[in-house]
Scaffold this motif. Structure first.
Motif, PDB file in Angstrom:
ATOM      1  N   SER A  57      38.816  -5.464 -12.226  1.00  0.00           N
ATOM      2  CA  SER A  57      37.692  -5.216 -13.136  1.00  0.00           C
ATOM      3  C   SER A  57      37.656  -3.731 -13.494  1.00  0.00           C
ATOM      4  O   SER A  57      37.939  -2.888 -12.642  1.00  0.00           O
ATOM      5  N   THR A  58      37.314  -3.444 -14.730  1.00  0.00           N
ATOM      6  CA  THR A  58      37.031  -2.059 -15.112  1.00  0.00           C
ATOM      7  C   THR A  58      35.542  -1.950 -15.441  1.00  0.00           C
ATOM      8  O   THR A  58      34.771  -1.295 -14.735  1.00  0.00           O
ATOM      9  N   ARG A  59      35.129  -2.627 -16.521  1.00  0.00           N
ATOM     10  CA  ARG A  59      33.769  -2.521 -17.026  1.00  0.00           C
ATOM     11  C   ARG A  59      32.715  -2.958 -16.008  1.00  0.00           C
ATOM     12  O   ARG A  59      31.764  -2.222 -15.717  1.00  0.00           O
ATOM     13  N   THR A  60      32.861  -4.190 -15.481  1.00  0.00           N
ATOM     14  CA  THR A  60      31.808  -4.762 -14.646  1.00  0.00           C
ATOM     15  C   THR A  60      31.611  -3.932 -13.380  1.00  0.00           C
ATOM     16  O   THR A  60      30.483  -3.628 -12.982  1.00  0.00           O
ATOM     17  N   LYS A  61      32.715  -3.537 -12.750  1.00  0.00           N
ATOM     18  CA  LYS A  61      32.639  -2.793 -11.481  1.00  0.00           C
ATOM     19  C   LYS A  61      31.994  -1.417 -11.703  1.00  0.00           C
ATOM     20  O   LYS A  61      31.068  -1.024 -10.987  1.00  0.00           O
ATOM     21  N   LEU A  62      32.473  -0.713 -12.723  1.00  0.00           N
ATOM     22  CA  LEU A  62      31.916   0.625 -13.002  1.00  0.00           C
ATOM     23  C   LEU A  62      30.449   0.531 -13.401  1.00  0.00           C
ATOM     24  O   LEU A  62      29.623   1.349 -13.011  1.00  0.00           O
ATOM     25  N   SER A  63      30.148  -0.489 -14.214  1.00  0.00           N
ATOM     26  CA  SER A  63      28.798  -0.655 -14.724  1.00  0.00           C
ATOM     27  C   SER A  63      27.814  -0.970 -13.589  1.00  0.00           C
ATOM     28  O   SER A  63      26.715  -0.394 -13.518  1.00  0.00           O
ATOM     29  N   PHE A  64      28.196  -1.864 -12.673  1.00  0.00           N
ATOM     30  CA  PHE A  64      27.324  -2.156 -11.528  1.00  0.00           C
ATOM     31  C   PHE A  64      27.154  -0.912 -10.664  1.00  0.00           C
ATOM     32  O   PHE A  64      26.039  -0.590 -10.232  1.00  0.00           O
ATOM     33  N   GLU A  65      28.248  -0.202 -10.415  1.00  0.00           N
ATOM     34  CA  GLU A  65      28.163   0.967  -9.535  1.00  0.00           C
ATOM     35  C   GLU A  65      27.251   2.037 -10.143  1.00  0.00           C
ATOM     36  O   GLU A  65      26.414   2.629  -9.461  1.00  0.00           O
TER      37      GLU A  65
END
Ligand code: CP
Length: 307
Positions: A57-65
């Motif tokens: 994941s790029t978007r989802t992981k960074l966005s949640f973090e």
């Protein structure tokens, strides 16, 4: 209503239209926070969140973090590719070990449909599904619908065409549930081999001709061909797919109306979407990414209220 009807976010199927509206209203407030010089609030101070990702994941992981840090939560990250999962540890053992370190909430991406549902029955923490195989990706659908609401004023009454690899897409299923709960009409479009056999039972229109789908809709949500989930050939070549189902500027120029173009990412430029559309004034793709942080802040904040 100021509380969600569920203590987990496993899928859009399991939540109500009122839950979605509450998430949107909360995200409106957090979006305002994100536009301030100081983008941080103390709402989740003393809450520990583990992001456990068994798939890329790029978007989802960074966005949640980012959402978690903006809410002042303590954050730990786990990625299966460099963990003891490689030594044969089971999912439940992995998660119980993480939870014994006093984690309150788990955000999980997994390649198996139902993995977060299994966890929710076996552990006490709040679970957020960040994508489970070909099943659901609820926060993606929420940020997509939120972005339509932001661009067009409302989701109710809008016509949304979801175009591409519907068969392998968790984004498609969550979007269908979310858009219908909010009163939109939904069409799916793609080659017959990439549409699930019984898709009409979900109350969606089906179209095989992409130009007709673009003529029908207010919003086109273009999906990636998920080659990593395809065990057999569903079409002769990517070149042929692009020829029949790739969206380009010429196709939009033929339309006698405004259209909004969306894509959940990652984009395969030149396959399902050409750069002359992805980077055009029709596209709200980067707005979707921006809205993802506010939506995920809202989801985490609201779930913390039903612990
Ligand atoms: N849209 C989405 O889920 O992107 P990632 O796979 O990069 O998280």
């Amino acid at each position: 209503m100021s509380q969600l009807s569920s203590r987990h976010l496993l899928g859009i199927k399991d939540i109500t239209a009122e839950d979605i509206q509450l998430i949107f209203e909360t995200a409106d407030n957090f979006k305002e926070v994100l536009n301030r010089p100081i983008k941080k609030v103390p709402s989740l101070r003393d809450i520990t969140i583990a992001n456990i990702f068994f798939e890329n994941s790029t978007r989802t992981k960074l966005s949640f973090e980012l959402a978690e840090k903006r809410l002042s939560a303590d954050v730990v990250n786990f990625s299966s590719s460099n963990s003891s999962v490689k030594k044969g540890e089971t999912l439940i053992d992995t998660v119980n070990n993480i939870l014994s370190m006093k984690v309150d909430m788990v955000v999980m991406r997994h390649s198996s449909p139902g993995a977060p549902h299994f966890l929710s029955r076996n552990i006490k923490a709040n679970i957020v599904n960040a994508g489970d195989g070909t099943h659901e990706h609820p926060t993606q659908a929420l940020l997509d619908a939120f972005s339509i609401r932001e661009k067009l004023g409302d989701v109710a009454g809008k016509k949304v065409a979801i175009i591409g690899d519907i068969l392998h897409s968790r984004v498609a299923l969550s979007n269908i549930f979310c858009l219908q709960k909010l009163g939109a009409e939904v069409m799916v479009c793609g080659p017959i081999t990439l549409l699930p056999k019984h898709i009409t039972s979900l109350g969606v229109k089906v179209e095989y001709d992409i130009q007709k789908a673009l003529e029908w809709c207010d919003v086109a949500n273009i999906l990636r061909i998920q080659l990593e989930r395809q065990q057999i050939k569903y079409f002769p070549s990517l070149r042929e797919y692009s020829l029949f189902y790739g969206v380009n500027k010429k196709m939009l120029d033929r339309l006698d109306k405004e259209i909004v173009i969306m894509h959940p990412g990652p984009i395969n430029r030149g396959v399902e979407l050409n750069s002359d559309v992805a980077d055009s004034e029709h596209s709200i793709i980067l707005n979707q990414v921006e809205n993802g942080v506010a939506i995920r802040m809202a989801v985490l904040y609201l779930l913390a209220g039903v612990r």
